[in-house]
Write a protein that holds these residues in place. Structure first.
Motif, mmCIF file in Angstrom:
data_model
loop_
_atom_site.group_PDB
_atom_site.id
_atom_site.type_symbol
_atom_site.label_atom_id
_atom_site.label_comp_id
_atom_site.label_asym_id
_atom_site.label_seq_id
_atom_site.Cartn_x
_atom_site.Cartn_y
_atom_site.Cartn_z
ATOM 1 N N THR A 168 -10.680 -21.374 -16.926
ATOM 2 C CA THR A 168 -9.909 -20.354 -16.202
ATOM 3 C C THR A 168 -10.755 -19.540 -15.226
ATOM 4 N N PHE A 169 -12.068 -19.700 -15.233
ATOM 5 C CA PHE A 169 -12.932 -18.920 -14.330
ATOM 6 C C PHE A 169 -12.682 -19.294 -12.869
ATOM 7 N N TRP A 170 -12.563 -20.573 -12.585
ATOM 8 C CA TRP A 170 -12.449 -21.058 -11.213
ATOM 9 C C TRP A 170 -10.991 -21.275 -10.809
ATOM 10 N N ASP A 171 -10.710 -21.010 -9.543
ATOM 11 C CA ASP A 171 -9.410 -21.317 -8.938
ATOM 12 C C ASP A 171 -9.613 -22.563 -8.074
ATOM 13 N N ASP A 172 -9.320 -23.710 -8.627
ATOM 14 C CA ASP A 172 -9.555 -24.973 -7.924
ATOM 15 C C ASP A 172 -8.389 -25.338 -7.002
ATOM 16 N N ASN A 173 -8.080 -24.443 -6.070
ATOM 17 C CA ASN A 173 -7.033 -24.736 -5.091
ATOM 18 C C ASN A 173 -7.578 -25.730 -4.061
ATOM 19 N N ASP A 174 -6.703 -26.245 -3.209
ATOM 20 C CA ASP A 174 -7.108 -27.268 -2.236
ATOM 21 C C ASP A 174 -8.232 -26.786 -1.326
ATOM 22 N N TYR A 175 -8.134 -25.546 -0.840
ATOM 23 C CA TYR A 175 -9.178 -25.023 0.047
ATOM 24 C C TYR A 175 -10.519 -24.925 -0.678
ATOM 25 N N ALA A 176 -10.507 -24.426 -1.906
ATOM 26 C CA ALA A 176 -11.753 -24.311 -2.679
ATOM 27 C C ALA A 176 -12.397 -25.682 -2.860
ATOM 28 N N LEU A 177 -11.597 -26.656 -3.204
ATOM 29 C CA LEU A 177 -12.126 -28.007 -3.412
ATOM 30 C C LEU A 177 -12.681 -28.595 -2.119
ATOM 31 N N ARG A 178 -12.050 -28.300 -0.996
ATOM 32 C CA ARG A 178 -12.487 -28.839 0.292
ATOM 33 C C ARG A 178 -13.737 -28.124 0.820
ATOM 34 N N ALA A 179 -13.809 -26.800 0.695
ATOM 35 C CA ALA A 179 -14.874 -26.028 1.342
ATOM 36 C C ALA A 179 -16.049 -25.656 0.434
ATOM 37 N N TYR A 180 -15.831 -25.559 -0.871
ATOM 38 C CA TYR A 180 -16.868 -25.052 -1.775
ATOM 39 C C TYR A 180 -17.335 -26.039 -2.841
ATOM 40 N N GLN A 230 -24.339 -26.515 -12.456
ATOM 41 C CA GLN A 230 -24.416 -27.848 -13.049
ATOM 42 C C GLN A 230 -23.127 -28.209 -13.794
ATOM 43 N N VAL A 231 -22.337 -27.190 -14.153
ATOM 44 C CA VAL A 231 -21.056 -27.415 -14.808
ATOM 45 C C VAL A 231 -19.930 -27.462 -13.774
ATOM 46 N N HIS A 232 -19.981 -26.576 -12.778
ATOM 47 C CA HIS A 232 -18.953 -26.496 -11.719
ATOM 48 C C HIS A 232 -19.671 -25.993 -10.480
ATOM 49 N N ASN A 233 -19.959 -26.872 -9.543
ATOM 50 C CA ASN A 233 -20.846 -26.567 -8.414
ATOM 51 C C ASN A 233 -20.111 -25.883 -7.264
ATOM 52 N N GLY A 234 -20.016 -24.561 -7.373
ATOM 53 C CA GLY A 234 -19.393 -23.752 -6.337
ATOM 54 C C GLY A 234 -17.896 -23.650 -6.521
ATOM 55 N N GLY A 235 -17.317 -22.692 -5.800
ATOM 56 C CA GLY A 235 -15.874 -22.544 -5.853
ATOM 57 C C GLY A 235 -15.421 -21.120 -5.664
ATOM 58 N N MET A 236 -14.143 -20.949 -5.905
ATOM 59 C CA MET A 236 -13.514 -19.641 -5.768
ATOM 60 C C MET A 236 -13.156 -19.128 -7.166
#
Length: 185
Positions: free
Chosen positions: A19-31, A61-67
């Motif tokens: 629940t920490f990350w918001d893996d929306n389309d923009y986040a996945l594309r840019a971050y 190393q678990v989730h490399n970047g994001g929103m």
């Protein structure tokens, strides 16, 4: 993957990575990028000139970047964003491929070279102001191999530097939902 999660769960026992990350389309594309290899981490550190905080590396190393879902960090004084906090758009991952990665086209060096941000360390999080404020690892007191503070740098106020947290772990633990703040200043 279990080995990479152990330091995160020990250091951030309350952090639910689902629940920490918001893996929306923009986040996945840019971050968001694939987990960095040890070689990539080392080469980015050499390029930036700083050893990245161990807990930041472990999280990447678990989730490399994001929103993050919780985007607001309390601030000790007013910023151009709000009376009592700063907002974070995204946290840059370790890499070069994504636009918003530490060594990407809108990575740490870009903010120093193109926008004139002070060379105090590594700019790792952007804000919703489209470049007018950033969040950085501040190495001025600890040197390039030490444990940096997390600071907000406000371009609109002559690049004023405000300490947000003594370290990355404290910064992540301080993030709150926007609803926790009165955003109608």
């Amino acid at each position: 993957m279990a080995m990479a999660e152990d330091p995160i769960q020990r250091s951030f026992p309350e952090l639910d990575l689902d629940t920490f990350w918001d893996d929306n389309d923009y986040a996945l594309r840019a971050y968001v990028d694939r987990p960095p290899s040890d070689e990539l981490i080392a080469s980015v550190e050499v390029e930036l000139g700083y050893r990245l905080p161990a807990l930041y590396v472990a999280l990447m190393q678990v989730h490399n970047g994001g929103m993050p879902r919780n985007t607001c960090c309390p601030a000790p004084n007013r910023t151009t964003w709000a009376e009592d906090h700063v907002a974070v758009s995204g946290i840059m991952g370790i890499g070069r491929e994504k636009r918003y990665s530490l060594a990407g086209s809108a990575g740490s060096h870009f903010w120093i070279a193109e926008w004139g941000y002070p060379a105090i360390g590594v700019y790792f999080a952007d804000c919703p102001s489209a470049g007018h404020d950033m969040v950085a690892f501040d190495y001025r007191d600890c040197g390039p191999g030490g444990e940096p503070r997390v600071v907000h740098v406000d371009q609109e106020v002559d690049y004023r530097i405000t300490v947000l947290a003594p370290d990355f772990m404290s910064f992540v633990q301080a993030l709150r939902p926007e609803a926790d703040f009165d955003v109608e200043d």
